[in-house]
Design a protein around this motif. Structure first.
Motif, mmCIF file in Angstrom:
data_model
loop_
_atom_site.group_PDB
_atom_site.id
_atom_site.type_symbol
_atom_site.label_atom_id
_atom_site.label_comp_id
_atom_site.label_asym_id
_atom_site.label_seq_id
_atom_site.Cartn_x
_atom_site.Cartn_y
_atom_site.Cartn_z
ATOM 1 N N ASP A 275 0.881 -1.154 0.000
ATOM 2 C CA ASP A 275 0.000 0.000 0.000
ATOM 3 C C ASP A 275 0.926 1.213 0.000
ATOM 4 O O ASP A 275 1.699 1.397 0.930
ATOM 5 C CB ASP A 275 -0.840 -0.038 1.284
ATOM 6 N N TYR B 246 0.875 3.959 3.387
ATOM 7 C CA TYR B 246 0.784 3.487 4.769
ATOM 8 C C TYR B 246 2.059 3.770 5.552
ATOM 9 O O TYR B 246 2.683 2.861 6.105
ATOM 10 C CB TYR B 246 0.411 2.005 4.810
ATOM 11 N N SER C 291 -2.192 -7.004 9.164
ATOM 12 C CA SER C 291 -2.514 -7.738 10.379
ATOM 13 C C SER C 291 -2.831 -9.191 10.052
ATOM 14 O O SER C 291 -3.484 -9.487 9.058
ATOM 15 C CB SER C 291 -3.744 -7.127 11.054
ATOM 16 N N THR D 296 -9.420 -3.142 5.596
ATOM 17 C CA THR D 296 -8.488 -3.359 6.709
ATOM 18 C C THR D 296 -9.122 -4.257 7.767
ATOM 19 O O THR D 296 -10.351 -4.403 7.832
ATOM 20 C CB THR D 296 -8.093 -2.035 7.387
ATOM 21 N N ASP E 155 -4.520 1.833 12.747
ATOM 22 C CA ASP E 155 -3.379 1.364 13.532
ATOM 23 C C ASP E 155 -2.674 2.566 14.147
ATOM 24 O O ASP E 155 -2.691 3.662 13.591
ATOM 25 C CB ASP E 155 -2.405 0.582 12.641
#
Ligand code: ARG
Length: 247
Positions: free
Chosen positions: A30, A33, A92, A140, A183
């Motif tokens: 990504d 990020y 994750s 996500t 996050d």
């Protein structure tokens, strides 16, 4: 001159023999990020904690790696369809994803936080009990978790979905949403970049980050796990944390 040609010939021959040629893998990232993965504005090159970690691992374990920026939402289908070979980009480890792909051993742990405008009074409890607009990044683990939690507990907020975490931060600042869930590190990154936002508490359990791989790709799994073990035992691991994560 002659020597050059002999060398060039040998290199070509070696590259043609699979046993001698280095394997080359594509990591999907990504590009939005930070600090885990992003495209550096100055150099135009992929950068970040995960990108540098995997470059070090590739060099140490003897394979080539390139990083391919792509939309986060379609990144697992792209992995399964062999457009890329791995996703090392702040992903994750979740049970849903593990049905489709395998993960490396976890290499990092992060908490999830609510982010609000710097002048907001909203607390985490307010966010879960008021009719506000809450932003999340599409595809996500936190978006899926909060959606499910809302269904179970009937939270009154309205979810808004964004292509990237920084786009959610933009809408926080211009008032289109009142809070965002993401996050902790990208949240810290926005704060460090001077965006007028602040954290309003954590939510849920911390997540472990792992590199996603195709289920049958045992060879790459072994390289990545061994590579992270070596990296974590090397002083470069601390250097990377200092550089990207303020640790
Ligand atoms: N940790 C969350 C997830 O795995 C957010 C990750 C977003 N990472 C990214 N590179 N966009 O879904």
């Amino acid at each position: 001159m002659k020597k050059f040609f002999v060398c060039a010939l040998m290199a070509t021959l070696l590259a043609a023999v699979p046993a001698f040629a280095q394997k080359s893998y594509v990591n999907g990232i990504d590009p939005n990020y930070p600090p885990f993965a992003y495209v550096d504005e100055k150099t135009g090159q992929p950068a970040g904690f995960d990108v540098d970690s995997l470059n070090w691992i590739a060099k140490t374990m003897g394979f080539e790696i390139t990083h391919k920026p792509m939309a986060w939402d379609g990144i697992i289908p792209a992995l399964v369809a062999k457009q890329i070979d791995m996703v090392g980009s702040g992903m994750s480890i979740t049970p849903e994803r593990a049905k489709v792909v395998q993960f490396s051993d976890p290499y990092w742990t992060v908490s999830r936080v609510f982010l609000v405008p710097a002048n907001s009074n909203l607390t985490a409890a307010d966010i879960l009990s008021q009719k506000i607009k809450l932003g999340v990044q599409r595809g996500t683990s936190e978006a899926n978790a909060i959606k499910q939690e809302q269904q179970e507990k009937g939270y009154p907020f309205e979810l808004r979905f964004y292509e990237s975490a920084p786009l959610a931060v933009e809408d926080l600042l211009n008032g289109r949403i009142q809070a965002a869930l993401m996050d902790e590190l990208p949240a810290d990154d926005a704060i460090a970049k001077g965006r007028a936002v602040k954290k309003a508490g954590t939510h849920g359990k911390p997540d472990g980050f792992g590199v996603a791989l195709r289920k049958d790709d045992k060879e790459l799994r072994a390289l990545i796990d061994e590579g992270y073990r070596k990296l974590m035992a090397d002083p470069y691991w601390k250097e990377l944390q200092k550089k990207y994560l303020n640790k």
